[in-house]
Scaffold this motif. Structure first.
Motif, mmCIF file in Angstrom:
data_model
loop_
_atom_site.group_PDB
_atom_site.id
_atom_site.type_symbol
_atom_site.label_atom_id
_atom_site.label_comp_id
_atom_site.label_asym_id
_atom_site.label_seq_id
_atom_site.Cartn_x
_atom_site.Cartn_y
_atom_site.Cartn_z
ATOM 1 N N ALA A 226 6.743 -2.140 10.947
ATOM 2 C CA ALA A 226 7.971 -2.402 10.506
ATOM 3 C C ALA A 226 8.422 -3.912 10.343
ATOM 4 C CB ALA A 226 9.113 -1.410 11.412
ATOM 5 N N ARG A 227 7.778 -4.694 11.716
ATOM 6 C CA ARG A 227 8.281 -6.084 11.643
ATOM 7 C C ARG A 227 7.493 -6.767 10.662
ATOM 8 N NH1 ARG A 227 7.560 -4.799 17.100
ATOM 9 N NH2 ARG A 227 5.342 -5.395 17.072
ATOM 10 N N ARG A 228 6.368 -6.328 10.325
ATOM 11 C CA ARG A 228 5.438 -6.938 9.263
ATOM 12 C C ARG A 228 6.342 -7.012 7.986
ATOM 13 N NH1 ARG A 228 1.541 -5.216 6.224
ATOM 14 N NH2 ARG A 228 1.135 -3.434 7.567
ATOM 15 N N LEU A 229 6.520 -5.885 7.773
ATOM 16 C CA LEU A 229 7.262 -5.459 6.626
ATOM 17 C C LEU A 229 8.611 -6.086 6.211
ATOM 18 C CD1 LEU A 229 5.880 -1.733 5.913
ATOM 19 C CD2 LEU A 229 5.236 -3.968 4.639
ATOM 20 N N GLY A 230 9.021 -6.531 7.385
ATOM 21 C CA GLY A 230 10.550 -7.130 7.538
ATOM 22 C C GLY A 230 11.541 -6.195 7.701
ATOM 23 N N LEU A 231 11.349 -5.015 8.095
ATOM 24 C CA LEU A 231 12.288 -4.063 8.110
ATOM 25 C C LEU A 231 13.504 -4.446 9.086
ATOM 26 C CD1 LEU A 231 10.220 -0.764 7.631
ATOM 27 C CD2 LEU A 231 11.701 -2.169 6.029
ATOM 28 N N LYS A 232 14.473 -4.106 9.182
ATOM 29 C CA LYS A 232 15.795 -4.293 10.084
ATOM 30 C C LYS A 232 15.612 -3.540 11.443
ATOM 31 C CE LYS A 232 17.937 -7.726 7.927
ATOM 32 N NZ LYS A 232 17.270 -8.977 8.083
ATOM 33 N N SER A 233 15.647 -3.848 12.453
ATOM 34 C CA SER A 233 15.529 -2.946 13.718
ATOM 35 C C SER A 233 17.005 -2.050 13.382
ATOM 36 C CB SER A 233 15.803 -3.842 14.887
ATOM 37 O OG SER A 233 16.203 -2.979 16.023
ATOM 38 N N ARG A 234 16.714 -0.888 14.053
ATOM 39 C CA ARG A 234 17.882 0.055 13.853
ATOM 40 C C ARG A 234 18.830 0.354 15.092
ATOM 41 N NH1 ARG A 234 14.212 4.412 10.927
ATOM 42 N NH2 ARG A 234 13.618 4.387 13.246
ATOM 43 N N HIS A 235 17.980 -0.381 16.178
ATOM 44 C CA HIS A 235 18.474 -0.315 17.711
ATOM 45 C C HIS A 235 19.519 -0.814 17.882
ATOM 46 C CE1 HIS A 235 14.806 2.140 18.105
ATOM 47 N NE2 HIS A 235 14.016 1.173 17.895
ATOM 48 N N ALA A 236 20.919 -0.077 18.116
ATOM 49 C CA ALA A 236 22.199 -0.825 18.432
ATOM 50 C C ALA A 236 22.280 -1.063 20.008
ATOM 51 C CB ALA A 236 23.101 -0.080 17.973
ATOM 52 N N SER B 43 0.861 -1.287 0.011
ATOM 53 C CA SER B 43 -0.262 0.105 -0.112
ATOM 54 C C SER B 43 0.790 1.367 0.063
ATOM 55 C CB SER B 43 -0.908 -0.107 1.341
ATOM 56 O OG SER B 43 -0.081 0.198 2.374
ATOM 57 N N ALA B 44 0.380 2.373 -0.384
ATOM 58 C CA ALA B 44 1.035 3.552 -0.208
ATOM 59 C C ALA B 44 1.521 3.958 1.017
ATOM 60 C CB ALA B 44 0.112 4.864 -0.821
ATOM 61 N N ARG B 45 0.653 3.545 2.116
ATOM 62 C CA ARG B 45 1.133 3.901 3.574
ATOM 63 C C ARG B 45 2.246 3.046 3.710
ATOM 64 N NH1 ARG B 45 -2.812 2.193 7.932
ATOM 65 N NH2 ARG B 45 -2.355 0.343 7.474
ATOM 66 N N ASP B 46 2.088 1.924 3.556
ATOM 67 C CA ASP B 46 3.429 0.875 3.749
ATOM 68 C C ASP B 46 4.693 1.368 3.053
ATOM 69 O OD1 ASP B 46 1.781 -0.770 5.437
ATOM 70 O OD2 ASP B 46 1.631 -2.416 4.040
ATOM 71 N N ALA B 47 4.453 1.769 1.909
ATOM 72 C CA ALA B 47 5.451 2.335 0.854
ATOM 73 C C ALA B 47 6.110 3.705 1.598
ATOM 74 C CB ALA B 47 5.278 2.640 -0.445
#
Length: 202
Positions: free
Chosen positions: A36-46, A2-6
Motif C-alpha cells: 500500500a505504501r509502495r502504491l501510494g495509497l493513503k492510510s485509513r487509520h484515524a 500487476s493484477a495483484r496490485d490492482a
C-alpha cells in the motif's frame, strides 16, 4: 500495475482490513501495508484509540504501577497504543509506581534489551514457555516470540517456509537485508531468521 496490485488497490479503496486483503491475496498483513505504501495509497487509520473513553482508566492503572501488558490485558487493548493513549500522564510518576510495585512483588527491574534477549534464549532452551519467559524478562510475549524467532529457535510458520528459499538465496548472493525486505515485501524478523538458519547450517 500487476493484477495483484490492482486487486489490492480495489480492496483497499473498498475499506477492507489489512487482514482481509492479506487473506484474499495470500500475503501477510505487513506485506499489505508495504505494498500500500509502495502504491501510494493513503492510510485509513484515524487513530480512533486517541479518543477512546478507556484512556482515563489506562492512565489510572499506569499510575497504580501496572505494566503496559497488564493494562492491555485488563482493558482488551493493544499494548503498543498505551503510550499514545496516556500521553498526558506524568511518566516519572508511572515509572516510580512501577518500580515500587515490582519491589513489593519481589520482581527485578526490567533488564536492558540485550540482556533480556540473552536470558529469553537461555530460558527457552531450558524448556520455559513464552508466557513464563515474558514474565521473567519483563517483556511482552510478542517481544519474546520475536526474539526467539530472530534466532530461529521457534518452529517456523507455514508462511515463513514459503518465503525462506528466496530470502536465503538473496542473502547468499550478497543482497542487503534492506533490499531483500523491500524487494520481497517481507518483515525484518523473516530476514533475520533466514540469516540465523544459514549461520546454523554452516
Amino acid at each position: 500495475m500487476s493484477a495483484r496490485d490492482a486487486r489490492l488497490v480495489t480492496l483497499w479503496t473498498e475499506g477492507r482490513s489489512a487482514d482481509e486483503i492479506g487473506s484474499a491475496l495470500g500475503i501477510a498483513r505487513s506485506t499489505v501495508f508495504a505494498y500500500a505504501r509502495r502504491l501510494g495509497l493513503k492510510s485509513r487509520h484515524a487513530k480512533s484509540y486517541l479518543v477512546d473513553p478507556r484512556n482515563a482508566e489506562v492512565r489510572e492503572r499506569l499510575l497504580r504501577g501496572e505494566s503496559f501488558n497488564e493494562v492491555a490485558r485488563a482493558l482488551d487493548i493493544r499494548a503498543h497504543s498505551i503510550r499514545a493513549r496516556a500521553d498526558s500522564v506524568d511518566w516519572p510518576a508511572v515509572e516510580a509506581a512501577q518500580t515500587k510495585r515490582r519491589a513489593l512483588d519481589g520482581v527485578p527491574a526490567p533488564a536492558d534489551r540485550a540482556v533480556a534477549s540473552s536470558r529469553a534464549r537461555e530460558l527457552y532452551g531450558a524448556g520455559a514457555t513464552i508466557p513464563e519467559i515474558a514474565r521473567a524478562v519483563q517483556r511482552s510475549e510478542v517481544a519474546v516470540y520475536g526474539t526467539l524467532n530472530r534466532y530461529a529457535l521457534t518452529p517456523p510458520t507455514a508462511r515463513f517456509l514459503r518465503i525462506a528459499g528466496p530470502i536465503k538465496q538473496m542473502l547468499l548472493n550478497g543482497v542487503s537485508r534492506s533490499a531483500i525486505r523491500h524487494t520481497l515485501g517481507v518483515a525484518r524478523d523473516d530476514v533475520s531468521r533466514a540469516a540465523a538458519e544459514i549461520r546454523a547450517a554452516h
